[in-house]
Scaffold this motif. Structure first.
Motif, PDB file in Angstrom:
ATOM      1  N   VAL A 149     -66.405  13.989 -58.565  1.00  9.60           N
ATOM      2  CA  VAL A 149     -66.066  15.403 -58.433  1.00  9.60           C
ATOM      3  C   VAL A 149     -66.619  16.158 -59.636  1.00  9.60           C
ATOM      4  O   VAL A 149     -66.496  15.699 -60.775  1.00  9.60           O
ATOM      5  CB  VAL A 149     -64.541  15.605 -58.339  1.00  9.60           C
ATOM      6  N   ILE A 150     -67.222  17.320 -59.374  1.00 11.21           N
ATOM      7  CA  ILE A 150     -67.685  18.211 -60.435  1.00 11.21           C
ATOM      8  C   ILE A 150     -66.932  19.529 -60.300  1.00 11.21           C
ATOM      9  O   ILE A 150     -66.903  20.129 -59.210  1.00 11.21           O
ATOM     10  CB  ILE A 150     -69.196  18.459 -60.354  1.00 11.21           C
ATOM     11  N   HIS A 151     -66.323  19.975 -61.393  1.00  9.29           N
ATOM     12  CA  HIS A 151     -65.538  21.209 -61.396  1.00  9.29           C
ATOM     13  C   HIS A 151     -66.037  22.074 -62.543  1.00  9.29           C
ATOM     14  O   HIS A 151     -66.031  21.647 -63.700  1.00  9.29           O
ATOM     15  CB  HIS A 151     -64.055  20.864 -61.577  1.00  9.29           C
ATOM     16  N   CYS A 152     -66.507  23.296 -62.205  1.00  6.08           N
ATOM     17  CA  CYS A 152     -67.047  24.199 -63.211  1.00  6.08           C
ATOM     18  C   CYS A 152     -66.291  25.529 -63.164  1.00  6.08           C
ATOM     19  O   CYS A 152     -66.442  26.282 -62.194  1.00  6.08           O
ATOM     20  CB  CYS A 152     -68.531  24.440 -62.990  1.00  6.08           C
ATOM     21  N   PRO A 153     -65.478  25.855 -64.178  1.00  2.00           N
ATOM     22  CA  PRO A 153     -64.807  27.147 -64.245  1.00  2.00           C
ATOM     23  C   PRO A 153     -65.671  28.186 -64.953  1.00  2.00           C
ATOM     24  O   PRO A 153     -66.515  27.847 -65.787  1.00  2.00           O
ATOM     25  CB  PRO A 153     -63.549  26.832 -65.061  1.00  2.00           C
ATOM     26  N   VAL A 154     -65.465  29.463 -64.610  1.00  2.00           N
ATOM     27  CA  VAL A 154     -66.207  30.541 -65.253  1.00  2.00           C
ATOM     28  C   VAL A 154     -65.849  30.584 -66.741  1.00  2.00           C
ATOM     29  O   VAL A 154     -64.681  30.564 -67.119  1.00  2.00           O
ATOM     30  CB  VAL A 154     -65.885  31.887 -64.588  1.00  2.00           C
ATOM     31  N   GLY A 155     -66.880  30.606 -67.583  1.00  2.00           N
ATOM     32  CA  GLY A 155     -66.670  30.694 -69.010  1.00  2.00           C
ATOM     33  C   GLY A 155     -66.191  29.414 -69.665  1.00  2.00           C
ATOM     34  O   GLY A 155     -65.846  29.415 -70.846  1.00  2.00           O
ATOM     35  N   GLY A 156     -66.168  28.311 -68.911  1.00  2.00           N
ATOM     36  CA  GLY A 156     -65.690  27.047 -69.464  1.00  2.00           C
ATOM     37  C   GLY A 156     -66.689  25.938 -69.252  1.00  2.00           C
ATOM     38  O   GLY A 156     -67.762  26.123 -68.672  1.00  2.00           O
ATOM     39  N   GLU A 157     -66.344  24.761 -69.727  1.00  2.00           N
ATOM     40  CA  GLU A 157     -67.205  23.601 -69.591  1.00  2.00           C
ATOM     41  C   GLU A 157     -66.965  22.908 -68.253  1.00  2.00           C
ATOM     42  O   GLU A 157     -65.830  22.811 -67.778  1.00  2.00           O
ATOM     43  CB  GLU A 157     -66.949  22.609 -70.730  1.00  2.00           C
ATOM     44  N   CYS A 158     -68.040  22.417 -67.662  1.00  2.00           N
ATOM     45  CA  CYS A 158     -67.906  21.675 -66.411  1.00  2.00           C
ATOM     46  C   CYS A 158     -67.243  20.325 -66.677  1.00  2.00           C
ATOM     47  O   CYS A 158     -67.492  19.680 -67.706  1.00  2.00           O
ATOM     48  CB  CYS A 158     -69.270  21.459 -65.771  1.00  2.00           C
TER      49      CYS A 158
END
Length: 443
Positions: free
Chosen positions: A208-217
């Motif tokens: 699973v890859i999770h990338c939040p806005v303004g944060g680290e994946c």
């Protein structure tokens, strides 16, 4: 009386033998000599396609043409494997979907692609006619006798592996429109498999890859085995716990992708992607020279036309053994006019480089590219961030691949001539395929 019967029977037998050897020489040759020889030649042709390495396409004018079917990946011959990226290139001409025109002339000149078929979220399959040079293909296989033959090559994955979400997030429920997903209970995310017997006795790995806005994946993985539900008559592996924590963050603009691999024989592969916005910000496509191109959505007719600068925060290739980062913080800006922008390597498009599009060359054996992109503060109503997955295997991964040299000649149906069929099972980086080659011999 008995002597007469013997004479009559002998006469009939002699007459039948003379009939075979004098009245029907073509049929005798066909079944006694030609058909086994053609079957042997068909098997040799299939083995060449699977074991031979080489460039299968060439760039001509502003497009790409298939010139060979040498599908082997760069591996030792004692471990034959076909190249997933080559299969993707062969599948591209048959892709179905809306046609998108690439409006950035510098990108067209650099990539050789002027149109693409929209085959997924931010993913284009280069638009080609059924562009294959049948003469070049057949000469590579049969030499001077090339004009006596035609071929059909079909590769189909042995098993169908599918990631199936049926999970509520806020006021909506995320579902996947696929027959394999019809029986998944609400509140579950399963990896399903339509196989029987030893095909399910293997390991499945989900990443699973999770990338939040303004944060680290973030990247997380789980490994397990398929179970059989006798009521649903379905093999499944439950990944709800792995994905649920990331899906709750999606309404805030995060992107989430999951990749499932059945890592032992027969292999299988699938990916699933979810973004809140239906606008991907960028579009990506693969060309047969081994490069992946990323372009601002204002340069593609399917895009929005808006021109805020975009930052590609991460551009990673996944090889099955892990992720390789190829670029960070590359900036795409379509600018005002073709002369003010350029197309370059993504690693050289940092800062005010004036790149409307950029490219990377993923390492051999890569299965897909992960692009996490964020807009600048002047983006208006554009989404703050989106994730785009660019597969290097056929799209969708379980789609069959087919090449007909007779279709390249302009024929609408297979030749009604003598034919022979050869089959073989072979792995790619992504899946195990059943390969079938039908060889036609012209009179």
């Amino acid at each position: 009386m008995e002597a007469v019967e013997v004479v009559l029977v002998s006469g009939i037998l002699i007459g039948f033998i003379l009939f075979l050897f004098t009245l029907t020489p073509q049929q005798t040759e066909l079944y006694a000599v030609a058909q086994p020889a053609l079957m042997n030649l068909a098997q040799q042709a299939l083995d060449r396609a699977i074991l031979m390495q080489g460039n299968i396409t060439t760039r001509r004018a502003d497009g790409w043409t298939i010139v060979d079917l040498a599908l082997s990946a760069q591996r030792p011959l004692y471990q034959p494997q076909i190249d997933s990226a080559k299969l993707g290139a062969l599948a591209a001409p048959a892709a179905q979907g809306p046609t998108c025109v690439i409006r950035q002339q510098k990108l067209v000149e650099a990539s050789g692609i002027s149109q693409g078929v929209l085959v997924g979220y931010g993913v284009l399959a280069p638009r080609q006619s059924y562009a294959c040079d049948y003469e070049a293909i057949l000469k590579n296989f049969f030499g001077p006798a090339w004009d006596k033959y035609d071929m059909t090559l079909v590769l189909k994955p042995l098993v169908n592996l599918t990631i199936c979400p049926n999970y509520p997030v806020g006021s909506v429920t995320i579902r996947r429109n696929d027959p394999m997903c019809a029986k998944v209970p609400l509140g579950k995310i399963w990896v399903t498999l339509n196989a029987t017997g030893t095909a399910v006795n293997g390991t499945v790995v989900v990443t699973v890859i999770h990338c939040p806005v303004g944060g680290e994946c973030q990247i997380a993985s789980a490994e397990g085995y398929f179970k059989f539900d006798p009521n649903l008559r379905l093999y499944y592996y439950d990944v709800t716990g792995l994905l649920a924590q990331y899906l709750q963050d999606v309404p805030q603009g995060a992107g989430v992708a999951a990749f499932a691999q059945k890592v032992d024989y027969p292999k299988a592969f699938d990916f699933w992607l979810f973004n809140v916005s239906n606008r991907p910000l960028v579009y990506g496509f693969y060309t047969p020279d081994g490069r992946v191109w990323i372009t601002h959505d204002a340069t593609v007719s399917c895009g929005s036309g808006n021109t805020p600068a975009l930052g590609i925060r991460r551009l990673d290739a996944y090889t099955g053994a892990g992720f390789t980062n190829l670029a960070q913080d590359a900036v795409l800006d379509p600018g005002q006019g073709q002369g003010q922008v350029k197309v370059d390597q993504c690693s050289k498009c940092v800062g005010n480089a004036r790149c409307a599009a950029c490219y990377v060359t993923p390492p051999p054996g890569s299965l897909f590219m992960v692009v996490w992109v964020e807009r600048n503060s002047q983006g208006g109503n554009a989404p703050e961030g989106t994730m785009v997955i660019i597969p290097l295997a056929p799209t969708p991964p379980k789609a069959p691949v087919r090449v007909d040299t007779w279709r390249c000649r302009g024929l609408q149906s297979p030749p009604q001539t003598q034919s022979a069929v050869a089959t073989r099972v072979v792995d790619s980086q992504a899946a195990t395929y059943a390969a079938e080659l039908t060889l036609y011999k012209w009179p």
